[in-house]
Scaffold this active site. Structure first.
Site, mmCIF file in Angstrom:
data_model
loop_
_atom_site.group_PDB
_atom_site.id
_atom_site.type_symbol
_atom_site.label_atom_id
_atom_site.label_comp_id
_atom_site.label_asym_id
_atom_site.label_seq_id
_atom_site.Cartn_x
_atom_site.Cartn_y
_atom_site.Cartn_z
ATOM 1 N N ASP A 101 -31.764 -31.172 19.552
ATOM 2 C CA ASP A 101 -33.154 -31.417 19.128
ATOM 3 C C ASP A 101 -33.494 -30.499 17.953
ATOM 4 O O ASP A 101 -34.160 -30.894 16.990
ATOM 5 C CB ASP A 101 -34.098 -31.144 20.311
ATOM 6 C CG ASP A 101 -35.425 -31.877 20.215
ATOM 7 O OD1 ASP A 101 -35.845 -32.198 19.096
ATOM 8 O OD2 ASP A 101 -36.048 -32.118 21.271
ATOM 9 N N CYS A 131 -38.484 -34.782 16.073
ATOM 10 C CA CYS A 131 -37.801 -36.069 16.070
ATOM 11 C C CYS A 131 -38.247 -36.843 14.839
ATOM 12 O O CYS A 131 -39.445 -37.014 14.618
ATOM 13 C CB CYS A 131 -38.128 -36.838 17.350
ATOM 14 S SG CYS A 131 -37.407 -38.477 17.363
#
Ligand code: HMG
Ligand code: MG
Length: 303
Positions: A14, A238
């Site tokens: 991430d 994201c």
């Protein structure tokens, strides 16, 4: 709240998936090794997704292979479908994570299908993983709000969590992808989900966009959740979630937990070194408040 908390380190996945600077495979491997050396024994190291969608996660196979000799650690990777599962297994993955969303808007943007279609894609992955003895973690994104669909009802999260649990996921990680949640909402969502599946099998994956992540984690711990996803230095985001910034910083979580008398087994000095090195490669200081404070303290001491 004096029992153990398990931290799942997100930095190499991430953390790096939304970065503009390309980080070499060697540097990604070194980052994982530095995190393990700091005591982070569960690390998400990459994603077997389309390199057109997330070029930063290309060569996750080389990263996973490059850390396979590291003892005493568990490495996770994302897989969106059977193609990803095949590639992850070929690179030696023992734990994979599927990722769904509580909202149709984010599901479509992130993985180009509806929520129901994503479940159909995960079914063969879970069936094969079971036969192969591979553990599968399940993510749900946008549990406290969606950049496309707005408010998310706790029931939508609870129903999807139950579906993933019934399919065989050993743990469900609840993602506040755009970091919009506040403690009351986090509590309501966690209560709804834990009415469906054991609280011991839940994880909190909170991005810190609005600075609420630690408060939300604390409330979640009061509800009995004991697994926290975080990223060194507060890296993360994201590309398919407009406005999303980093995960809650591992340093900040460790500082809070240790301050509460909860042992994490994490060496802050080594964690800070790992964060400082990846920040140097990315060309900017960490956003973690604790890393910033400790770096400033070191600087003062060296004057
Ligand atoms: P699609 O276009 O619907 O898939 O994408 P497709 O099956 O039609 O295939 C299109 C192309 O992708 C083909 O290649 C496939 O071979 C390839 P082409 O013929 O065009 O050259 N492809 C793959 N390549 C590598 N690995 C694969 C794979 N599958 C197909 N596994 C797909 C669907 C899911 C693949 C795509 O949308 C994708 O890769 N999305 C990535 C999404 C992503 O990684 N997002 C970030 C992670 S999720 C997140 O950050 C949230 C989380 O942190 C929790 C939270 O914070 O909430 C987990
Ligand atoms: Mg995330």
């Amino acid at each position: 709240m004096s029992d153990r908390v398990r931290i799942i380190e997100m930095g190499p996945r991430d953390g790096l998936q939304n970065e503009k600077s390309a980080i070499s495979v060697e540097a990604r491997i070194a980052f994982v090794q530095a995190l393990v050396a700091a005591g982070l024994t569960t690390v998400e190291v990459g994603a077997f997704v389309s390199p057109k969608a997330i070029p930063q996660m290309a060569s996750s196979d080389a990263v996973l292979r490059g850390v396979s000799h590291v003892k005493g650690a568990e490495f996770h990777v994302l897989v969106p479908n059977e193609k990803g599962y095949d590639a992850a297994r070929a690179a030696g993955a023992k734990v994979v994570s599927v990722f769904a969303a509580a909202s149709e808007g984010f599901s479509r943007a992130n993985i180009n299908c509806s929520v129901a279609e994503s479940i159909e894609r995960f079914k063969p992955v879970l069936a094969r993983a079971k036969a192969d003895g591979v553990k599968v973690r399940g993510y749900i994104s946008c549990v406290l709000g969606c950049p496309f669909d707005g408010e998310i009802k706790p029931k939508a999260v609870a129903d999807l969590a139950k579906t993933l649990w019934d399919l065989g996921c050993y743990e469900i990680s609840l993602g506040d992808t755009i970091g919009v949640g506040t403690p009351g909402k986090a509590k309501a969502m966690l209560r709804a989900v834990s009415a469906n599946i054991p609280v011991a099998s839940l994880a909190m994956h909170f991005h810190d966009t609005y600075g609420q992540a630690l408060a939300n984690l604390y409330v979640g711990m009061e509800e009995g959740v004991r697994v926290i996803d975080s990223a060194a230095g507060g890296l993360g985001g994201c590309p398919y979630a407009p406005g999303a910034t980093g995960n809650v910083a591992t340093e900040d979580v460790v500082y809070m937990l240790e301050g509460m008398g909860i042992r994490t087994g994490i060496d802050m000095e080594r964690l800070l070194a790992a964060t400082n090195e990846i920040s140097r490669l990315l060309g900017r200081p960490p956003v973690s408040r604790v890393a910033t404070a400790l770096n400033a303290k070191k600087k003062r001491a060296s004057l």
